[in-house]
Scaffold this active site. Structure first.
Site, PDB file in Angstrom:
ATOM      1  N   ASN B 394      36.820   8.841  71.383  1.00  0.00           N
ATOM      2  CA  ASN B 394      36.223   9.202  72.657  1.00  0.00           C
ATOM      3  C   ASN B 394      34.730   9.446  72.516  1.00  0.00           C
ATOM      4  O   ASN B 394      33.916   8.584  72.824  1.00  0.00           O
ATOM      5  CB  ASN B 394      36.953  10.428  73.228  1.00  0.00           C
ATOM      6  CG  ASN B 394      36.454  10.806  74.612  1.00  0.00           C
ATOM      7  OD1 ASN B 394      35.585  10.137  75.162  1.00  0.00           O
ATOM      8  ND2 ASN B 394      36.981  11.864  75.169  1.00  0.00           N
ATOM      9  N   ASP B 395      34.371  10.613  71.995  1.00  0.00           N
ATOM     10  CA  ASP B 395      32.954  10.970  71.940  1.00  0.00           C
ATOM     11  C   ASP B 395      32.103   9.963  71.171  1.00  0.00           C
ATOM     12  O   ASP B 395      30.938   9.768  71.492  1.00  0.00           O
ATOM     13  CB  ASP B 395      32.790  12.357  71.304  1.00  0.00           C
ATOM     14  CG  ASP B 395      33.331  13.442  72.220  1.00  0.00           C
ATOM     15  OD1 ASP B 395      33.261  13.263  73.447  1.00  0.00           O
ATOM     16  OD2 ASP B 395      33.825  14.460  71.707  1.00  0.00           O
ATOM     17  N   VAL B 396      32.693   9.323  70.166  1.00  0.00           N
ATOM     18  CA  VAL B 396      31.908   8.393  69.356  1.00  0.00           C
ATOM     19  C   VAL B 396      31.554   7.116  70.110  1.00  0.00           C
ATOM     20  O   VAL B 396      30.856   6.256  69.583  1.00  0.00           O
ATOM     21  CB  VAL B 396      32.630   8.025  68.037  1.00  0.00           C
ATOM     22  CG1 VAL B 396      32.829   9.253  67.189  1.00  0.00           C
ATOM     23  CG2 VAL B 396      33.944   7.328  68.305  1.00  0.00           C
TER      24      VAL B 396
END
Lengths: 103, 465
Positions: B394-396
């Protein structure tokens, strides 16, 4: 004037840090997990200290205060040595290259 | 019985073999040989230690016995552990090294004469300092790793535990460790030694509880490093070259890994260690989530998109590990390849819960390692790729890291998945990731959200291919 043996050990230590630095930077990122498990296994060479400690007792009483700690440390380090090397082996065996015949 | 000089040379040899073991890991082809070097090094170290002992009392039998007991437990764990549980296994192993270091230090403190360090109450000053360092760092490694283990295992919540005055308390405790070591050296009282160990256990515990689950890659690497320094401390005490070399190698290895992990998140080491990042703070994402339109699709749509693509890049993350989706993923890729689709995998440095976590899982699923690429190697390829299949990451992938200086993850290197023609994002819900921020990618026109469990969705796609 004589040099304290401690200085020699310190030299080995510091040079090893440099060796470690260059060797670890050359480890491919895809093998970072096996790197951790193998470093974990080799740091259990602390078992040599544990073996010496465990023989602190006399032949009459094998278990005394300090040898008990030695024996406990042997168990812990042995778990790590066998566990660490074997799990690394298991992981490394899985890394395979693309087969030639398959595109 | 062998001479002390010969003994030292053998320890040096095993130290060199350990260096070669790490050197082997520079490529998968040489890695298995490297591991063998490590095993030989360890066998040499243990064998010569046995040979150096002159009185083979009955204690020796117990040494062998306990060695076998520990060895069987270790071997059993190594064969049984699933690959997805590797992070907690490594954390658990670190704790054992730490505790072993503490035990050896205690033993050396109680019976210094066995180790030629003087007599009880009259230990050489240098040895006393070295064993204090070994014991303190070992104790910190032990309790810290236990907390890391509990968090990774899910027994303890992964969200950071913080309280006011936490950093000041930690600082005070660290100062008191130094003060205790000083007093220990002054009068060699066992009370100081025991308090030193007790307080080090406490500090390991306090250091790790404020660190969130997703920062675990840094924590594990850091504890790896600590276990090395603890071993080196004991190595100095025992005047053992093998231990000193190994301690230095492991210490620097862990430190480099922590550095790589921090860089992968664009955060300073201290920022991670001080903790409290992410987990609970979801305010920024919640506010405008409802208004933005999201395109969602099903397995059929996804299969259609990928079948007709010419190239697909897979972006795996921790969610893939949780769902155990790696085997299904590989099957999906196999069917895609049969359709003539070019598939590669893109791995972010901090994907998963430990360095290299995703690579191991993909290797387990028989994905050839030359199809798996690191961030820098593959990031430019997204622009030419038809479909990016984001599974459990997700965040990456969040583009705000490049655009919004206000964002907590601003500056973090991210995979440019939004540049591909279409993005398939497998996720159970729209909830934010560990950084607690909304992913801008969900609302892009070229993104199709696939709301399902990663494994289930991948299996459904296979059926539709």
């Amino acid at each position: 004037m004589e040099i304290d043996p401690f200085i020699f050990r310190l030299s080995i230590f510091i040079l090893s840090i440099f060796v470690g630095y260059y060797v670890v930077w050359s480890v491919t990122p895809s093998l970072h997990t096996p790197l951790m498990s193998v470093t974990n296994a080799i740091s259990s060479v602390i078992i040599v200290g544990a073996i010496i400690a465990s023989l602190a007792g006399s032949s009459l009483s094998v278990f005394n205060q300090s040898s008990i700690f030695g024996f406990l440390a042997i168990i812990l380090a042995a778990i790590n040595i066998f566990g660490g090397f074997l799990v690394t082996q298991r992981m490394l065996a899985m890394y395979k290259k693309k087969k030639k015949d398959k595109k | 019985m062998i001479s002390a000089n010969l003994l030292a040379i053998f320890y040096l040899i095993s130290g060199i073999l350990f260096i070669l073991a790490l050197r082997g890991l520079s490529s998968p082809e040489t890695s298995r040989q490297g591991n063998l070097f490590g095993i030989i090094g360890m066998a040499i170290a243990i064998t010569v230690t046995f040979l150096s002992i002159d009185n083979f009392s009955s204690g020796f039998l117990y040494v062998i016995l306990f060695l076998l007991v520990g060895g069987s437990i270790g071997a059993f764990i190594a064969f049984k552990i699933p690959m997805t549980a590797m992070p907690e296994l490594v954390a658990g192993f670190h704790s054992l090294v730490g505790l072993a270091a503490v035990f050896v230090a205690i033993s050396a403190f109680i019976s210094p004469e066995v180790f030629n360090l003087g007599t009880s109450g009259n230990i050489k000053l240098a040895s006393l300092i070295e064993m204090s360092i070994g014991a303190a760092v070992g104790a910190i490694t032990f309790s810290g790793s236990i907390i890391a283990f509990l968090k990774l295992r899910g027994i303890m919540s992964g969200s950071p535990i913080t309280f006011p005055g936490q950093h000041i308390l930690n600082l005070l405790i660290l100062i008191s460790i130094i003060v205790l070591t000083y007093f220990l050296c002054l009068n060699q009282s066992p009370n100081f030694f025991w308090s030193l160990i007790a307080i080090s256990f406490l500090v390991g515990f306090l250091l790790i509880i404020p660190i969130g689950g997703a920062d675990m890659p840094v924590v594990i690497s850091m504890l790896n490093s600590y276990s090395g320094w603890a071993a080196a401390g004991i190595g100095f005490t025992l005047e053992n070259t093998a231990l000193i070399i190994t301690g230095a190698l492991v210490g620097s290895s862990g430190a480099i890994l922590s550095y790589i992990m921090c860089k992968g998140m664009n955060r300073s080491f201290f920022n991670v260690i001080l903790g409290g990042f992410g987990g609970t703070d979801q305010t920024s994402g919640k506010t405008n989530k409802e208004q933005k339109p999201v395109k969602s699709g099903n397995a059929d749509d996804a299969a259609f998109l990928m079948k007709n693509a010419s190239s697909v890049i897979i972006v795996p993350g921790y969610g893939m590990a949780v769902a155990q989706a790696q085997h299904a993923l590989r099957e999906m890729v196999d069917s895609l390849k049969k359709n003539g689709v070019k598939v590669s995998y893109a791995i972010h440095p901090v994907a998963g819960r430990m360095p290299g976590h995703m690579n191991v899982l993909l290797a387990e699923a028989n994905v050839p390692y030359d199809e798996v690429f690191e961030l820098e190697e593959i990031n430019n390829d997204f622009a030419n790729c038809d479909v990016a299949y984001v599974i459990g990451a997700n965040d990456v992938t969040n583009p705000v890291a490049k655009t919004d200086p206000q964002s907590p993850i601003y500056g973090m290197p991210v995979l440019d998945v939004e540049k591909s023609k279409s993005v398939l994002f497998v996720k159970r819900s729209l909830s934010p990731g560990y950084a607690g921020i909304d992913n801008d990618l969900f609302y892009r026109d070229n993104t199709l959200m696939l709301f399902a469990d990663a494994k289930k969705m991948t299996e459904d796609i296979i059926k539709n291919l």
